[in-house]
Scaffold this active site. Structure first.
Site, PDB file in Angstrom:
ATOM      1  N   GLU A  18       3.970  -1.551  -0.761  1.00 30.27           N
ATOM      2  CA  GLU A  18       4.988  -2.335  -0.273  1.00 30.27           C
ATOM      3  C   GLU A  18       5.153  -2.028   1.142  1.00 30.27           C
ATOM      4  O   GLU A  18       5.157  -1.025   1.543  1.00 30.27           O
ATOM      5  CB  GLU A  18       6.471  -2.088  -1.090  1.00 30.27           C
ATOM      6  CG  GLU A  18       6.375  -2.305  -2.404  1.00 30.27           C
ATOM      7  CD  GLU A  18       5.921  -1.309  -3.207  1.00 30.27           C
ATOM      8  OE1 GLU A  18       5.677  -1.476  -4.506  1.00 30.27           O
ATOM      9  OE2 GLU A  18       5.884  -0.179  -2.723  1.00 30.27           O
TER      10      GLU A  18
ATOM     11  N   TYR B  64      -2.875  -3.711   6.967  1.00 31.28           N
ATOM     12  CA  TYR B  64      -3.395  -3.712   5.377  1.00 31.28           C
ATOM     13  C   TYR B  64      -4.322  -4.973   5.270  1.00 31.28           C
ATOM     14  O   TYR B  64      -5.092  -4.812   4.429  1.00 31.28           O
ATOM     15  CB  TYR B  64      -2.095  -3.912   4.641  1.00 31.28           C
ATOM     16  CG  TYR B  64      -1.163  -2.906   5.027  1.00 31.28           C
ATOM     17  CD1 TYR B  64      -1.438  -1.392   5.068  1.00 31.28           C
ATOM     18  CD2 TYR B  64       0.430  -3.041   4.943  1.00 31.28           C
ATOM     19  CE1 TYR B  64      -0.590  -0.375   5.385  1.00 31.28           C
ATOM     20  CE2 TYR B  64       1.269  -1.619   5.055  1.00 31.28           C
ATOM     21  CZ  TYR B  64       0.694  -0.587   5.283  1.00 31.28           C
ATOM     22  OH  TYR B  64       1.755   0.302   5.731  1.00 31.28           O
TER      23      TYR B  64
END
Length: 170
Positions: free
Chosen positions: A119, A131
């Site tokens: 998250e 990411y």
């Protein structure tokens, strides 16, 4: 830091209980509204360093011995979850975040994870770019995830590659 010189590369090593206080200092500096507590780190480390461990934590230490980053992974039944990852602001742009994330991916691979979740705050575009470079893709939103700020979390997923396996799965 003067001029364009980058700090010397930090050394990555396993996080131990004596790292909790300096990690907490960095945690509070970077995440003042929703910093983890000492108890949360103690709980995570309690499930590391034994044969059935499901947690792996890494710290980054600069040449002066200062903790300048940390990251943690939970891996259970083939599913990994990035618990936390943080880099001191004076280390941004040095590649330390990349090294920490790669360490978590390596640990997830060693734990036979087929998926790796995380998250990230919807307003943290810098982290989202990192990411994405590592193959994470958005898969959902967790509303009001970060407390007490109420900021939503973007859920991202990376399918782990079956590197090193033969066609029959071995």
């Amino acid at each position: 830091m003067t001029g364009d010189a980058l700090p010397a590369a930090a050394v990555l090593r396993e996080m131990r209980w004596w790292d909790i206080d300096p990690v907490l200092e960095l945690e509070r500096e970077l995440f003042p509204e929703d910093a983890w507590s000492a108890g949360m780190f103690w709980s995570e480390l309690a499930d590391a360093r034994h044969p059935r461990a499901s947690r792996w934590y890494t710290v980054a230490e600069d040449e002066a011995g200062r903790i300048v980053g940390y990251a943690g992974l939970m891996a259970v039944a083939g599913e990994g979850d990035v618990q936390t990852i943080a880099v001191a602001q004076d280390q941004w742009g040095t590649g330390l975040g990349t090294r920490l994330l790669q360490r978590l991916i390596d640990q997830a691979t060693a734990a036979s994870c087929t998926e790796l979740l995380l998250e990230v705050r919807v307003d943290n575009e810098r982290a989202q770019r990192l990411y994405t470079r590592f193959g994470f893709e958005p898969v959902g939103i967790r509303r009001n995830y970060y407390q007490p700020s109420g900021v939503d979390a973007l859920v991202m997923l990376r399918h782990m590659k079956d590197e090193g396996k033969t066609d029959d799965g071995r």
